[in-house]
Scaffold this motif. Structure first.
Motif, PDB file in Angstrom:
ATOM      1  N   PRO A  63     -21.777  13.485  16.380  1.00 53.34           N
ATOM      2  CA  PRO A  63     -22.194  13.848  17.744  1.00 53.34           C
ATOM      3  C   PRO A  63     -23.090  12.821  18.398  1.00 53.34           C
ATOM      4  N   THR A  67     -22.078  10.536  22.105  1.00 56.99           N
ATOM      5  CA  THR A  67     -22.813  10.885  23.322  1.00 56.99           C
ATOM      6  C   THR A  67     -22.913   9.643  24.211  1.00 56.99           C
ATOM      7  N   THR A 143     -22.953  22.989  17.233  1.00 56.81           N
ATOM      8  CA  THR A 143     -24.256  23.183  17.870  1.00 56.81           C
ATOM      9  C   THR A 143     -24.166  23.925  19.197  1.00 56.81           C
ATOM     10  N   ALA A 144     -22.969  23.990  19.773  1.00 55.67           N
ATOM     11  CA  ALA A 144     -22.822  24.643  21.081  1.00 55.67           C
ATOM     12  C   ALA A 144     -23.253  26.121  21.069  1.00 55.67           C
ATOM     13  N   THR A 147     -26.958  26.343  21.605  1.00 54.88           N
ATOM     14  CA  THR A 147     -27.286  26.006  22.994  1.00 54.88           C
ATOM     15  C   THR A 147     -26.985  27.181  23.909  1.00 54.88           C
ATOM     16  N   HIS A 168     -22.101  18.400  25.362  1.00 53.47           N
ATOM     17  CA  HIS A 168     -21.322  18.906  24.229  1.00 53.47           C
ATOM     18  C   HIS A 168     -19.862  18.458  24.347  1.00 53.47           C
TER      19      HIS A 168
END
Length: 370
Positions: A63, A67, A143-144, A147, A168
């Motif tokens: 990730p 980004t 990880t979404a 969040t 994301h």
């Protein structure tokens, strides 16, 4: 260490390697998607246990690596805004944008704080109600959900000084993009087990059928990976293109329905850019219309900067499986973990960092420095 050592047994690994060698009758190329898998493969030398002709490529499943620099530039702009607090995962603070990193921004006086969980941003916002708190939300399907829970809990608590800079991305569209490339060499995939723990496996079915490629959901320990490779090779040799689940001790076919509902509630799927790769259709998440009040880009009127990579860095080719880290002219020369050019060298899950740490990268760097 119970429940870990069992998956690192040397004798069992040797037996799997021998089974893979017996199964292989022609050259094949398989890509592992996740950076955690890449590190396990390089650390334990699993790729060196495979028979000649069976190649592993490293995918875009880190990730931090994918980004975009433009998103980092926006995070830096927030951090340098008077009165603002920028919250981020630790790995992100060292990744360079076009004008430095979040760590550099903190050195220049920006308020950059490292969190271990998105939900920690709630406490930061409550403790400083007079300041604007922004969480830099990055990562994949893993990880979404956290969040999404941050947004839902902030709404429930009526927090008005908290917003998110969302970056994301989603794994299946990236696999589709790799397979659609004219120069694609990947014939089978090891899908990341933790991603499927959340999303399940159904999204991979159409890819396997339509692209004629086997996909094996795989764990992260040496025996997980060797078993996943064996399962993938058996499909390739038999001409099958199915989704199989090696990581069944964790992954259920439906994934985690509660986590998926939270993501579906808060986000909508949009087209986004991946660092080093470019735009991939329908491959990212953005706050849905009901939650745009939490969008930091709107709250801070952030412009989308134009981000250019160092021309010598081949991070994009590494992320797409076109080249290996040590084939980069900057590898271990201009680009090291202490002075990274590309995100795969910055991130602890990056393929370049794995090669540097577990192969001969450090020695090569020392030789260059004399």
């Amino acid at each position: 260490m119970k429940y870990v050592d069992e998956y690192r047994t040397a004798d069992a690994a040797k037996r799997y390697a021998e089974a893979i060698a017996r199964a292989v009758t022609r050259p094949w190329t398989i890509m592992e998607v996740c950076g955690g898998q890449t590190h396990a493969i390089v650390r334990f030398g699993l790729d060196q246990m495979l028979p000649p002709g069976l190649s592993l490529l490293h995918g875009p499943g880190c990730p931090v690596c994918v980004t975009p620099a433009a998103a980092i530039d926006q995070a830096i702009a927030v951090a340098m805004t008077p009165g603002a607090i920028l919250c981020s995962f630790g790995d992100m603070v060292r990744v360079p944008g076009t004008g430095g990193s979040l760590l550099d921004a903190r050195a220049r006086g920006g308020d950059v704080r490292v969190l271990y969980s998105p939900l920690d941003a709630l406490a930061v916002a409550r403790a400083a109600p007079e300041r604007e708190v922004v969480f830099f939300a990055v990562g994949f399907e893993t990880t979404a959900p956290a969040t999404a829970m941050l947004v839902l809990q902030a709404e429930r608590a009526g927090l008005r000084n908290l917003s998110l800079l969302v970056s994301h991305v989603l794994v299946p569209p990236a696999i589709e993009a790799i397979l659609a490339a004219p120069d694609n060499r990947v014939q089978g995939f090891l899908a990341a087990g933790h991603v499927c723990t959340v999303m399940g496996v159904e999204a991979y079915g159409p890819i396997a059928r339509n692209r004629r490629v086997p996909i094996v959901v795989t764990g992260f320990e040496p025996l997980d990976l060797l078993q996943g490779i064996h399962m993938c090779v058996r499909q390739l040799e038999a001409g099958r293109c199915e989704v199989e689940n090696q990581y069944s001790r964790t992954v259920r076919p439906e994934g985690n329905p509660a986590a998926r509902r939270a993501v579906d509630t808060v986000f909508e799927i949009v087209t986004v850019s991946w660092r080093g790769i470019g735009a991939i259709a329908q491959s990212g998440l953005a706050l849905s219309r009901d939650y745009t009040a939490f969008d930091a880009r709107g709250r801070f009127a952030l412009q989308k900067p134009i981000a250019a990579e160092d021309p010598i860095c081949i991070a994009g080719d590494v992320l797409r499986g076109r080249r290996l880290p040590h084939q980069c002219p900057a590898y271990a020369v201009r680009c090291t973990p202490d002075h990274p050019l590309g995100a795969p060298m910055v991130s602890s899950e990056g393929a370049c960092a794995a090669y540097f740490r577990y192969r001969d990268g450090a020695a090569a760097a020392r030789a260059v420095q004399g």
